[in-house]
Design an enzyme around this catalytic site. Sequence first.
Site, PDB file in Angstrom:
ATOM      1  N   ASP A   1       0.842  -1.233   0.010  1.00 44.59           N
ATOM      2  CA  ASP A   1      -0.139  -0.127   0.097  1.00 44.59           C
ATOM      3  C   ASP A   1       0.696   1.290  -0.179  1.00 44.59           C
ATOM      4  O   ASP A   1       0.402   2.389   0.477  1.00 44.59           O
ATOM      5  CB  ASP A   1      -1.098   0.175   1.180  1.00 44.59           C
TER       6      ASP A   1
ATOM      7  N   LYS B   1      -5.645   2.976  -4.304  1.00 48.16           N
ATOM      8  CA  LYS B   1      -5.753   1.500  -4.287  1.00 48.16           C
ATOM      9  C   LYS B   1      -7.246   1.065  -4.224  1.00 48.16           C
ATOM     10  O   LYS B   1      -8.171   1.554  -4.109  1.00 48.16           O
ATOM     11  CB  LYS B   1      -5.189   1.186  -2.743  1.00 48.16           C
TER      12      LYS B   1
ATOM     13  N   ASP C   1       2.789  -3.025  -4.114  1.00 51.49           N
ATOM     14  CA  ASP C   1       2.027  -3.858  -4.755  1.00 51.49           C
ATOM     15  C   ASP C   1       0.929  -3.416  -5.139  1.00 51.49           C
ATOM     16  O   ASP C   1       0.041  -4.209  -5.800  1.00 51.49           O
ATOM     17  CB  ASP C   1       1.699  -4.923  -3.411  1.00 51.49           C
ATOM     18  N   ASN C   2       0.464  -2.249  -4.823  1.00 53.60           N
ATOM     19  CA  ASN C   2      -0.706  -1.583  -5.587  1.00 53.60           C
ATOM     20  C   ASN C   2      -0.391  -0.032  -5.072  1.00 53.60           C
ATOM     21  O   ASN C   2       0.271   0.416  -4.268  1.00 53.60           O
ATOM     22  CB  ASN C   2      -2.092  -2.296  -4.983  1.00 53.60           C
TER      23      ASN C   2
ATOM     24  N   CYS D   1      -4.003  -6.342  -3.135  1.00 52.89           N
ATOM     25  CA  CYS D   1      -3.060  -7.104  -2.684  1.00 52.89           C
ATOM     26  C   CYS D   1      -2.879  -8.405  -3.486  1.00 52.89           C
ATOM     27  O   CYS D   1      -1.768  -8.859  -3.940  1.00 52.89           O
ATOM     28  CB  CYS D   1      -3.034  -7.472  -1.047  1.00 52.89           C
TER      29      CYS D   1
ATOM     30  N   HIS E   1      -0.598 -13.956   1.846  1.00 56.28           N
ATOM     31  CA  HIS E   1      -1.928 -13.517   1.083  1.00 56.28           C
ATOM     32  C   HIS E   1      -2.467 -14.208  -0.090  1.00 56.28           C
ATOM     33  O   HIS E   1      -3.268 -13.633  -0.898  1.00 56.28           O
ATOM     34  CB  HIS E   1      -1.974 -11.807   1.065  1.00 56.28           C
TER      35      HIS E   1
END
Length: 572
Positions: free
Chosen positions: A59, A318, A300-301, A96, A152
């Site tokens: 994030d 996000k 990751d984003n 994610c 995850h």
Amino acid sequence: MAVYALTGFSLVSLLSFGYLSWDWMKPSLVADVATDPMEKSLPPAFSRPPHIIFILTDDQGYHDVGYHGSDIQTPTLDRLAAEGVKLENYYIQPICTPSRSQLITGRYQIHTGLQHSIIRPRQPNCLPLDQVTLPQKLQEAGYSTHMVGKWHLGFYKKECLPTRRGFDTFLGSLTGNVDYYTYDNCDGPGVCGYDLHEGEDVAWDQSGKYSTFLYTQRVSKILASHSPKEPIFIYVAFQAVHTPLQSPKEYIYRYRSMGNVARRKYAAMVTCMDEAVKNITWALKKYGYYDNSVIVFSTDNGGQTFSGGSNWPLRGRKGTYWEGGVRGIGFVHSPLIKRKRRTSWALVHITDWYPTLVSLARGNLSNVSGLDGYNVWPAISEGKESPRTEILHNIDPLYNHAKCGSLEDGFGIWNTAVQASIRVGDWKLLTGDPGYSDWIPPQTLTNFPGSWWNLERLTDGLRKSLWLFNITADPYERYDLSDQRPDVVKTLLMRLVHYNRTAIPVRYPAENPRAHPDFNGGAWGPWASEDDAEEWEGIEEPLKSRNKKKCKICKLRSFFRKLNTRLMSNRI
């Protein structure tokens, strides 16, 4: 024509702050530290498989690194990027699980069945077991493989765990987010459990240690116990800087003058993570790995804007397919790069790391079919043209369909109610509901949540279901060209049709009550097997466990979920 309005700012005031005048081609805004003279004597090419350190942050917003003009201090990331290759045309996924699955498999979400949302803690779902993962390919090439941090990618049965998917060792969490100290995670009111694992066991004894510190110490321990003569792959998936916003006090103190409380805590977490990367780099040098190493850094984003993150000047956040959700921070640092100290505009996607790293490891890709990634090492190291010319951001048939979308609006080619996004060359197409579409400046002027509303809003977003941008000329997605270039729209819609024909069914099963931590000694972990899958069908109320740990973040998560729902419902 779209109507723009500013709440709390004028466009002139934003320019006066320098936000919109940021030069994408400008070199690092932080002065480089003098290079170690020993690095100049290193050979231009490597003679043995390199050590690979892949660092993934959670994030972290596009604006939230020093060399993108941030108010957050990241001297380590700035230096490593400046001495390596900055990837300024680099794409990830908006949330994610999708980014992590595409990194580990080298395949788009539509080719693993994970094209909708994330893998939730109580779902009997995980990364498909028929996929040969990146660490498995590196094991085949003779690498020792280790994972530290957030998984995850599902855990409902033991076959899904990191140690069964190619990692020799694992220390980290299996779910999406946990408390940074207690490692509690709540998946709804009363559904709480402990989530820190060492291998396939619950690591109860590590509770109380701040995760960024814990993970960094583990990486150092791995390097200290391994021989630099043998190739090693370490996947460091930091929990930082995902919510909850928690940081050691000494880092928060550095940002005491920052008015926005959420931004202050978030900034502290980013700087703490930056120092962790510094310690990892120091360990690589101390134990003799650095000269033959490749360090890859990736987010990751996009950043979550109401939790302190900033993607400015990009649009969105996000969870959206606007650039603020899918354009990532990325760089490669290595003494083995032939053309260092430069910015690359080669098109790179997170799926590309699979073939790139396996090729660097001299692994065998001939027996792996259906990869969506490309080997981009020549583009990174030598400045050659990227083999990638397009990116399927995603096709999600389950996401809420846009009310105004139709097959007719898609020229009879594609139903524009379906959420999808693709980039081909300079062009980017979005259909359906791409997600929250505002441009949100860094939140540094007032306290949360008031400053969240200092944003620029597009008022006709709910009346559209199709957008086209020349993303090279217009990286901020301000000028929709769908009406002016129907020829390009049709071409990209046809590409969506092409990809959709290759998609496999969505894997998004219903939650199973058997997953409740109360059935597992108070911890999240594998709960299903072939033998007991049917036995637990129909269970409604979980039993209480004497070892159940009280979750401290349920109320906070509930607050953010309600806030997000309220903000989304108030879009104009």
